[in-house]
Design a protein around this motif. Structure first.
Motif, mmCIF file in Angstrom:
data_model
loop_
_atom_site.group_PDB
_atom_site.id
_atom_site.type_symbol
_atom_site.label_atom_id
_atom_site.label_comp_id
_atom_site.label_asym_id
_atom_site.label_seq_id
_atom_site.Cartn_x
_atom_site.Cartn_y
_atom_site.Cartn_z
ATOM 1 N N GLU A 140 0.827 -1.210 0.000
ATOM 2 C CA GLU A 140 0.000 0.000 0.000
ATOM 3 C C GLU A 140 0.859 1.257 0.000
ATOM 4 N N MET A 141 1.926 1.225 0.777
ATOM 5 C CA MET A 141 2.802 2.391 0.863
ATOM 6 C C MET A 141 3.529 2.643 -0.460
ATOM 7 N N ILE A 142 4.031 1.587 -1.055
ATOM 8 C CA ILE A 142 4.735 1.740 -2.340
ATOM 9 C C ILE A 142 3.770 2.230 -3.414
ATOM 10 N N ALA A 143 2.541 1.704 -3.395
ATOM 11 C CA ALA A 143 1.540 2.157 -4.363
ATOM 12 C C ALA A 143 1.218 3.638 -4.185
ATOM 13 N N ALA A 144 1.381 4.132 -2.959
ATOM 14 C CA ALA A 144 1.117 5.544 -2.681
ATOM 15 C C ALA A 144 2.309 6.436 -3.021
ATOM 16 N N GLY A 145 3.399 5.834 -3.464
ATOM 17 C CA GLY A 145 4.571 6.607 -3.862
ATOM 18 C C GLY A 145 5.699 6.629 -2.845
ATOM 19 N N VAL A 146 5.629 5.784 -1.827
ATOM 20 C CA VAL A 146 6.674 5.753 -0.800
ATOM 21 C C VAL A 146 7.942 5.111 -1.348
ATOM 22 N N ASP A 147 9.068 5.809 -1.189
ATOM 23 C CA ASP A 147 10.359 5.229 -1.569
ATOM 24 C C ASP A 147 11.356 5.266 -0.412
ATOM 25 N N ARG A 148 10.886 5.765 0.746
ATOM 26 C CA ARG A 148 11.692 5.751 1.968
ATOM 27 C C ARG A 148 10.770 5.372 3.123
ATOM 28 N N MET A 149 11.216 4.456 3.973
ATOM 29 C CA MET A 149 10.379 4.000 5.078
ATOM 30 C C MET A 149 11.144 4.073 6.400
ATOM 31 N N VAL A 150 10.464 4.589 7.410
ATOM 32 C CA VAL A 150 10.969 4.505 8.783
ATOM 33 C C VAL A 150 10.140 3.425 9.466
ATOM 34 N N VAL A 151 10.799 2.393 9.938
ATOM 35 C CA VAL A 151 10.117 1.201 10.447
ATOM 36 C C VAL A 151 10.293 1.099 11.963
ATOM 37 N N LEU A 152 9.188 0.934 12.671
ATOM 38 C CA LEU A 152 9.217 0.832 14.131
ATOM 39 C C LEU A 152 8.654 -0.505 14.580
ATOM 40 N N PRO A 153 9.514 -1.465 14.983
ATOM 41 C CA PRO A 153 9.004 -2.680 15.633
ATOM 42 C C PRO A 153 8.403 -2.297 16.988
ATOM 43 N N MET A 154 7.201 -2.763 17.274
ATOM 44 C CA MET A 154 6.477 -2.327 18.470
ATOM 45 C C MET A 154 6.883 -3.126 19.713
ATOM 46 N N PHE A 155 8.192 -3.271 19.904
ATOM 47 C CA PHE A 155 8.738 -4.021 21.034
ATOM 48 C C PHE A 155 9.850 -3.178 21.647
ATOM 49 N N PRO A 156 9.606 -2.516 22.777
ATOM 50 C CA PRO A 156 10.598 -1.601 23.340
ATOM 51 C C PRO A 156 11.938 -2.256 23.658
ATOM 52 N N GLN A 157 11.900 -3.470 24.216
ATOM 53 C CA GLN A 157 13.124 -4.175 24.586
ATOM 54 C C GLN A 157 13.502 -5.141 23.462
ATOM 55 N N TYR A 158 14.762 -5.089 23.038
ATOM 56 C CA TYR A 158 15.185 -5.952 21.934
ATOM 57 C C TYR A 158 15.207 -7.416 22.344
ATOM 58 N N SER A 159 14.652 -8.257 21.503
ATOM 59 C CA SER A 159 14.850 -9.699 21.578
ATOM 60 C C SER A 159 14.861 -10.226 20.154
ATOM 61 N N SER A 160 15.660 -11.244 19.922
ATOM 62 C CA SER A 160 15.666 -11.854 18.593
ATOM 63 C C SER A 160 14.297 -12.441 18.261
ATOM 64 N N THR A 161 13.531 -12.824 19.301
ATOM 65 C CA THR A 161 12.222 -13.438 19.072
ATOM 66 C C THR A 161 11.181 -12.440 18.573
ATOM 67 N N THR A 162 11.430 -11.155 18.764
ATOM 68 C CA THR A 162 10.449 -10.132 18.365
ATOM 69 C C THR A 162 11.033 -9.165 17.343
ATOM 70 N N VAL A 163 12.007 -8.362 17.762
ATOM 71 C CA VAL A 163 12.555 -7.345 16.864
ATOM 72 C C VAL A 163 13.228 -7.986 15.654
ATOM 73 N N ALA A 164 14.050 -9.003 15.893
ATOM 74 C CA ALA A 164 14.719 -9.652 14.768
ATOM 75 C C ALA A 164 13.715 -10.371 13.871
ATOM 76 N N SER A 165 12.672 -10.939 14.473
ATOM 77 C CA SER A 165 11.624 -11.562 13.671
ATOM 78 C C SER A 165 10.937 -10.531 12.783
ATOM 79 N N ALA A 166 10.726 -9.331 13.326
ATOM 80 C CA ALA A 166 10.104 -8.254 12.540
ATOM 81 C C ALA A 166 10.996 -7.843 11.370
ATOM 82 N N THR A 167 12.293 -7.678 11.631
ATOM 83 C CA THR A 167 13.190 -7.271 10.550
ATOM 84 C C THR A 167 13.400 -8.400 9.548
ATOM 85 N N ASP A 168 13.371 -9.655 10.007
ATOM 86 C CA ASP A 168 13.422 -10.793 9.086
ATOM 87 C C ASP A 168 12.244 -10.739 8.116
ATOM 88 N N THR A 169 11.060 -10.493 8.677
ATOM 89 C CA THR A 169 9.849 -10.437 7.860
ATOM 90 C C THR A 169 9.980 -9.363 6.787
#
Length: 342
Positions: A130-159
């Motif tokens: 949806e964002m790319i279709a709207a013309g987005v070519d730069r994204m700021v991405v916020l995983p909604m997990f304040p404390q880093y864990s590979s089970t959450t933040v890394a899973s989000a960035t993997d996705t």
């Protein structure tokens, strides 16, 4: 054009066994969530030893999933989701994430703000499309997990990274680092606690800061999650001005029989009740929106444990949800990380 993307863990489409089965399959087959040999070798920190042999091989985990977990667990999980499902708004996690996104969009007029789920719908792929279709070519991405864990933040960035492999033109991406110690996040958490306890009508004799747990072996392999949780708690009690004897930090949501981070929330609640602490409050700094783990696990299951041990009142402080200070914090974090783009 710059777009803002929130990535949340996810929720099933409905509180039914049929909806839970694919949801649990996707979640529990994520190698970041359940590490199996030889996959664990990929996630070692430099200088860390190879994973201990107690990590299950992939074939064994697959067999357990197909023969034990997926045939039976969806029904139990569906019953829990049914208890928290709202007839109009559905899943609390989805509802609060929608509202957080809507309120952020009001702060960033002209900048697309979207959210996607690691597991379930709407997917990260849908949000990015949806964002790319709207013309987005730069994204700021916020995983909604304040404390880093590979089970959450890394899973989000993997996705997100797997999705980028499918694109011909890949947008520029900035991923917000873990914000467990960000002053705006800490202030938002403190505001939620102050506001909620002030309206409670009774004074808790003790307060737990309960975080979602992870297996101890993940921390031994280098996951910084425990230290992030400890630092968040330290900053919160400093902000709240609480003495050391008023609170305890714990971990919840253990799955399986192996050791997870301790102390376990339910064990501490039992101990407090047996010590004569009849009124306890639970704060949940690791969750940015109320969900199954906060509403049902703590609000119902842990309350039963506490009452059975002799406790009288267990109050669950709401998560950040749509608290104005949290929306302020999200805006500040995005503007800091999006400097030059926003």
């Amino acid at each position: 054009m710059t777009g803002l993307l929130l990535i949340q863990l996810g929720t099933p489409d409905a509180p039914t066994a049929e909806a839970l089965r694919p949801y649990l399959r996707q979640f529990l087959f994520d190698p970041r969530v359940v590490e199996t040999r030889p996959d664990t070798a990929r996630y070692l920190m430099p200088g860390k030893p190879r994973p201990p042999r107690k990590s299950p091989p992939q074939w064994l985990w697959t067999t357990l999933m197909k023969t034990v977990i997926l045939p039976f667990r969806p029904k139990d999980s569906a019953a829990k989701y049914a208890r928290i499902w709202d007839a109009k708004t559905g899943s609390p996690l989805l509802h609060h994430t929608i509202e957080q996104t809507r309120l952020l969009q009001e702060r960033f007029t002209g900048t697309p703000v979207r959210f996607g789920m690691i597991v379930g719908n709407p997917t990260v792929e849908t949000a990015v499309a949806e964002m790319i279709a709207a013309g987005v070519d730069r994204m700021v991405v916020l995983p909604m997990f304040p404390q880093y864990s590979s089970t959450t933040v890394a899973s989000a960035t993997d996705t997100l990274a797997k999705l980028m492999l499918k694109l011909r033109v890949v947008p520029a991406i900035r991923t917000v680092p873990s914000y467990y110690n960000h002053p705006a996040y800490v202030e938002a958490m403190a505001a939620v606690v102050r506001d909620d306890l002030a309206a409670l009508g009774w004074e808790p004799e003790h307060v737990l800061f309960s975080f979602h747990g992870i297996p101890q072996k993940y921390a031994q392999r280098g996951d910084p999650y425990p230290s992030h949780c400890v630092r968040t708690t330290q900053l919160l009690v400093e902000k709240l001005g609480w003495p050391r004897d008023r609170w305890t930090q714990t971990y919840q949501s253990r799955f399986g029989k192996e050791p997870w981070l301790k102390p376990y929330t339910d064990d501490v609640l039992q101990s407090l009740a047996k010590q004569g602490r009849k009124r306890v409050a639970v704060v949940l700094p690791g969750f940015t929106a109320d969900c199954l783990e906060t509403v049902d696990e703590i609000g119902r299951e842990s309350e039963e444990v506490f009452r059975h041990a002799g406790g009288e009142k267990l109050h669950v402080v709401p998560c950040l949800n749509e608290h104005p200070k949290w929306i302020d914090a999200l805006e500040q974090i995005f503007r800091e990380e999006g400097q030059g783009w926003l």
